[in-house]
Enzyme design. Structure first.
Site, PDB file in Angstrom:
ATOM      1  N   LYS A 171     -29.857 -45.679 -40.097  1.00 30.77           N
ATOM      2  CA  LYS A 171     -30.368 -47.020 -40.349  1.00 30.77           C
ATOM      3  C   LYS A 171     -31.394 -46.920 -41.477  1.00 30.77           C
ATOM      4  O   LYS A 171     -32.533 -46.514 -41.268  1.00 30.77           O
ATOM      5  CB  LYS A 171     -31.061 -47.630 -39.127  1.00 30.77           C
ATOM      6  CG  LYS A 171     -31.458 -49.117 -39.368  1.00 30.77           C
ATOM      7  CD  LYS A 171     -32.614 -49.576 -38.520  1.00 30.77           C
ATOM      8  CE  LYS A 171     -33.950 -49.355 -39.169  1.00 30.77           C
ATOM      9  NZ  LYS A 171     -34.197 -50.177 -40.397  1.00 30.77           N
ATOM     10  N   GLU A 246     -42.040 -38.013 -39.578  1.00 29.25           N
ATOM     11  CA  GLU A 246     -42.929 -37.872 -40.727  1.00 29.25           C
ATOM     12  C   GLU A 246     -43.585 -39.226 -40.902  1.00 29.25           C
ATOM     13  O   GLU A 246     -42.926 -40.208 -41.242  1.00 29.25           O
ATOM     14  CB  GLU A 246     -42.131 -37.443 -41.967  1.00 29.25           C
ATOM     15  CG  GLU A 246     -43.020 -36.965 -43.096  1.00 29.25           C
ATOM     16  CD  GLU A 246     -43.276 -38.053 -44.098  1.00 29.25           C
ATOM     17  OE1 GLU A 246     -44.398 -38.629 -44.051  1.00 29.25           O
ATOM     18  OE2 GLU A 246     -42.395 -38.339 -44.913  1.00 29.25           O
ATOM     19  N   GLU A 381     -54.579 -46.023 -44.008  1.00 26.01           N
ATOM     20  CA  GLU A 381     -53.596 -45.789 -45.066  1.00 26.01           C
ATOM     21  C   GLU A 381     -53.326 -47.115 -45.772  1.00 26.01           C
ATOM     22  O   GLU A 381     -52.772 -48.043 -45.185  1.00 26.01           O
ATOM     23  CB  GLU A 381     -52.307 -45.219 -44.478  1.00 26.01           C
ATOM     24  CG  GLU A 381     -51.302 -44.818 -45.529  1.00 26.01           C
ATOM     25  CD  GLU A 381     -50.068 -44.167 -44.936  1.00 26.01           C
ATOM     26  OE1 GLU A 381     -49.557 -43.219 -45.545  1.00 26.01           O
ATOM     27  OE2 GLU A 381     -49.611 -44.625 -43.875  1.00 26.01           O
TER      28      GLU A 381
END
Length: 475
Positions: A171, A246, A381
């Protein structure tokens, strides 16, 4: 005019989806739709997972030569359609064409070529006394990939999975799906048997969740935000699946006082932070400099930021394209304003679009200085071209600041070689770039703490797709 990419690739064929629901794919430079995709359902995943499961027995017993031939055909296909792939990546996520043709396309090719090299030398069996240790394919894999390095993140999962003898369901990001569609067309012509590779488009809460929880999927590999990674892990937990992730990063770039060229190190750090419009999980977004050289760092960083030309991805000289979406644009604007509100010194950039750009999700390259590590811009972030410069007094403080984060994906150190390596060893991160070293496809990539678990790239990334069997008394 929009192009429809509405079918899914399941069991070696392009098939119609179960639902007629579609989604427009937006070019972030123009804010206009240029493509549509279908939004898959759990039933589409059922069909894809069944195809992958049915294909596993045969492909898991294929020869290394067969796997290498398929990989070679995919590499040839990517080279033949390189310009088309680069254009798709630029259109879907905003990368300047120069970056799309080099780093974005090149990284995808690099992973496929590196895996070929690994297959040339990898030992799938070893003997320990009277026991034979055998490495076997891990099974059916589910891949959920992001939009910021779309081909790279697909290639570093698909290439080792094919090489290991696994089958898979992919996906890709619904924000940047066209490059994945082109890769699927290349794979369809590569000689890979039906069912080994399957592609279903859709969103995370529907298709991503179905992949994570599906009983026929043995392994889930996810790249994306830490928040979404938690949901993937929870959905996979009931099936006791292997999960590799990750996730996010807030990487520190420590510039030591003994670096041979302080100005070059600072300028390089700015360029690395702003690369891909700041949309890299391993970007060096926190620059740590000696307090005594803060003024020098500010002067160099401001000049370096001025060279970061923002504009049309197709225009010559553009270094920074737009960020990927309105959602990301608004998030970055909010965090820039938060930095100002919390008292960081705004050196250059700031809120609003760059002058002359009234449309598109363009961000002004922004540098903050005299940032403290407890400020929001040093903790979260941002995923945009925003750099925070933080001062330190000594090595111990620099290391403490660098490690004082929820993340641990990457790190950067510039200085005298022995000194830099000493500092690098103390960083709680999965990667450290010393004195400007670039990425290495043969080296493992992944993080500590909330930056994820497991590794991609290199032999370590390949071995994530293998199970280990001990055959006692075999010799």
């Amino acid at each position: 005019m929009t192009t429809a990419y509405n079918n899914f690739f399941i069991n070696g064929k392009w098939v119609e989806p179960q639902s007629r629901s579609t989604l427009e794919v937006i070019n972030p430079a123009t804010e206009q739709a240029f493509a549509t995709i279908s939004l898959g359902t759990a039933e589409d995943i059922n069909q894809a997972a069944k195809a992958a499961k049915d294909a596993f027995n045969s492909w898991s017993n294929s020869s290394i030569e067969e796997r290498k031939e398929v990989l070679n055909n995919i590499i040839s296909g990517l080279k033949a359609r390189g310009d088309e792939m680069a254009t798709a990546i630029s259109n879907e996520m905003g990368a300047p064409m120069g970056l799309a043709k080099t780093a974005q396309l090149g990284s995808g090719l690099g992973h496929f070529m590196n895996i070929q090299n690994i297959l040339d030398n990898y030992e799938f069996e070893e003997v320990r006394g009277t026991t034979k240790i055998v490495k076997e394919p891990a099974g059916v894999c589910g891949f959920i990939t992001p939009w910021n390095w779309p081909l790279n993140q697909i290639a570093c999962k698909v290439a080792p999975a094919i090489a290991a003898g696994c089958t898979m369901v992919l996906k890709p990001s619904e924000i940047a799906p066209v490059s994945a569609y082109i890769l699927a067309e290349i794979i369809a012509e590569s000689g890979l048997p039906a069912g080994v590779f399957n592609l279903v488009n859709g969103d995370g809460p529907t298709v991503g969740a179905a992949i994570s929880a599906h009983p026929d999927i043995d392994l889930v590999s996810f790249t994306g935000s830490t928040r979404a990674g938690r949901e993937v892990a929870k959905a996979a937990a009931d099936g006791i699946k292997r999960v590799t992730q990750e996730l996010g990063g807030k990487s520190a770039n420590i510039i030591l006082d003994d670096t041979s060229d302080f100005g070059k190190a600072v300028a390089g750090g700015v360029a690395s932070c702003f690369g891909n419009s700041g949309q890299s999980c391993n970007a060096p977004t926190r620059m740590l400099v000696p307090n005594s050289r803060m003024g020098e760092a500010i002067e160099v960083a401001k000049a370096a930021a001025a060279k970061s030309v923002v504009g049309d991805p197709n225009a010559e000289g553009t270094r920074l394209g737009p960020v990927v979406s309105e959602l990301q644009f608004n998030k970055i604007q909010t965090l820039i304003e938060k930095g100002i509100e919390e008292g960081a010194d705004l050196i250059t950039g700031g809120p609003s679009r760059p002058d002359g750009l009234e449309k598109g999700y363009f961000i002004r390259p922004t540098v903050f200085a005299n940032v403290s590590n407890d400020m929001t811009i040093a903790r979260e972030e941002i995923f945009g071209p925003v750099l925070s410069i933080i001062g330190y007094e000594n090595d111990a403080e620099a290391v403490n600041i660098a490690n004082d984060t929820d993340y641990g994906l990457s790190g950067y150190v510039s200085g005298e070689s022995t000194h830099a390596q000493e500092i690098a060893r103390k960083l709680r991160t999965g990667n450290v770039h010393i004195n400007g070293a670039g990425p290495d496809f043969s080296a493992p990539f992944g993080g500590y703490k909330q930056s994820g678990n497991g590794r991609e790239w290199g032999v370590e990334g390949f071995e994530e797709f293998l199970e280990t069997k001990a055959m006692m008394g075999a010799t």
